[in-house]
Design a protein around this motif. Structure first.
Motif, PDB file in Angstrom:
ATOM      1  N   ALA A 267      43.437  26.660  30.544  1.00 35.50           N
ATOM      2  CA  ALA A 267      43.068  26.558  29.125  1.00 35.50           C
ATOM      3  C   ALA A 267      44.147  27.150  28.223  1.00 35.50           C
ATOM      4  CB  ALA A 267      41.728  27.257  28.883  1.00 35.50           C
ATOM      5  N   GLU A 268      44.953  28.084  28.761  1.00 39.24           N
ATOM      6  CA  GLU A 268      46.042  28.688  27.997  1.00 39.24           C
ATOM      7  C   GLU A 268      47.355  27.921  28.156  1.00 39.24           C
ATOM      8  OE1 GLU A 268      46.431  32.870  28.837  1.00 39.24           O
ATOM      9  OE2 GLU A 268      44.372  33.305  28.212  1.00 39.24           O
TER      10      GLU A 268
ATOM     11  N   GLU B 125      40.766  28.270  35.687  1.00 42.87           N
ATOM     12  CA  GLU B 125      40.307  27.566  34.485  1.00 42.87           C
ATOM     13  C   GLU B 125      40.805  28.259  33.217  1.00 42.87           C
ATOM     14  OE1 GLU B 125      36.037  27.170  34.741  1.00 42.87           O
ATOM     15  OE2 GLU B 125      36.183  25.922  36.542  1.00 42.87           O
ATOM     16  N   ARG B 126      40.749  29.597  33.172  1.00 45.66           N
ATOM     17  CA  ARG B 126      41.238  30.340  32.009  1.00 45.66           C
ATOM     18  C   ARG B 126      42.738  30.127  31.820  1.00 45.66           C
ATOM     19  NH1 ARG B 126      38.384  34.587  34.408  1.00 45.66           N
ATOM     20  NH2 ARG B 126      40.325  35.757  34.706  1.00 45.66           N
TER      21      ARG B 126
ATOM     22  N   GLU C 110      37.287  30.500  38.240  1.00 46.47           N
ATOM     23  CA  GLU C 110      37.207  30.906  36.834  1.00 46.47           C
ATOM     24  C   GLU C 110      38.577  31.304  36.294  1.00 46.47           C
ATOM     25  OE1 GLU C 110      34.357  34.088  36.708  1.00 46.47           O
ATOM     26  OE2 GLU C 110      32.727  32.818  37.433  1.00 46.47           O
ATOM     27  N   ALA C 111      39.353  32.041  37.091  1.00 48.88           N
ATOM     28  CA  ALA C 111      40.680  32.488  36.665  1.00 48.88           C
ATOM     29  C   ALA C 111      41.614  31.301  36.466  1.00 48.88           C
ATOM     30  CB  ALA C 111      41.260  33.462  37.690  1.00 48.88           C
TER      31      ALA C 111
ATOM     32  N   GLU D 157      41.820  40.168  32.656  1.00 46.79           N
ATOM     33  CA  GLU D 157      40.675  40.598  33.464  1.00 46.79           C
ATOM     34  C   GLU D 157      41.152  41.128  34.810  1.00 46.79           C
ATOM     35  OE1 GLU D 157      37.158  38.265  33.582  1.00 46.79           O
ATOM     36  OE2 GLU D 157      37.571  37.359  31.625  1.00 46.79           O
TER      37      GLU D 157
ATOM     38  N   THR E 173      44.734  36.945  32.929  1.00 47.40           N
ATOM     39  CA  THR E 173      44.318  36.786  31.526  1.00 47.40           C
ATOM     40  C   THR E 173      43.562  38.020  31.022  1.00 47.40           C
ATOM     41  OG1 THR E 173      42.272  35.568  32.034  1.00 47.40           O
ATOM     42  CG2 THR E 173      44.262  34.249  31.666  1.00 47.40           C
TER      43      THR E 173
END
Length: 191
Positions: free
Chosen positions: A136-137, A132-133, A129-130, A93, A91
């Motif tokens: 979310a997309e 989750e991102r 965290e990755a 990052e 995403t």
């Protein structure tokens, strides 16, 4: 000197001479003949040391040619494909220490014919965290005994494997991989 004494003397002298010859013969029986050179000593036997003298060689950094099998690289080379490397991102990052490779015929006409392979080290918190991102997309998250697959939404997939999976990340302990299809994750050998 009487004959008995003479025999004793000669017999004793003979016995002493015989002992002397036997002793000399014993010393030289194992020796090489004097005209032959003695064998050269082989290299000395290394004594084991308590501590290693050299540090083990560090593993090389992953490259587009080393994260997938040599035979796959050879197949791509044979049809004129090459790889373009970039930092591994999720995403947008960057994941430090990783590599993402696009294999295609960059000298030919523009095409959607390409393959993506990537690998990166990742700690558990960054992986969580990755995921989750991505979720979310709209990406699909699937747990597996070996790790977690996260696949792009079907409606945005340009190409899919036989099971309908497009671009897929695979998170396992300490690493994350990416490929243009879930099935292609199996080709990534690094890590």
């Amino acid at each position: 000197m009487t004959s008995a004494l003479r025999r004793l003397f000669v017999g004793g002298a003979f016995a002493v001479a015989l002992l002397a010859l036997t002793a000399c013969a014993g010393e030289t029986a194992d020796a090489e003949p004097s005209g032959a050179p003695s064998p050269a000593a082989s290299s000395p036997v290394a004594e084991p040391s308590a501590a290693p003298t050299e540090e083990p060689a560090a593993a090389a950094d992953p490259t587009c040619e080393t994260i997938i099998p040599e035979t796959t690289v050879a197949d791509y080379d044979s049809v004129g494909w090459s790889a373009q490397a970039s930092p591994f991102t999720i995403t947008g990052e960057e994941v430090p220490g990783g590599i993402e490779c696009v294999w295609a015929n960059f000298d030919g006409p523009a095409s959607d014919q390409l393959h993506i392979y990537g690998w990166a080290p990742i700690d558990e918190a960054t992986a969580d965290e990755a995921r989750e991102r991505l979720e979310a997309e709209g990406w699909t998250v699937e747990a597996d005994p070996a790790g977690v697959y996260v696949t792009e939404p079907a409606e945005t997939a340009v190409a899919t494997d036989e099971n309908g999976y497009g671009i897929t990340y695979f998170f396992e302990a300490g690493t994350v991989k990416i490929a243009d299809t879930k099935q292609s994750i199996l080709l990534i050998e690094w890590g």
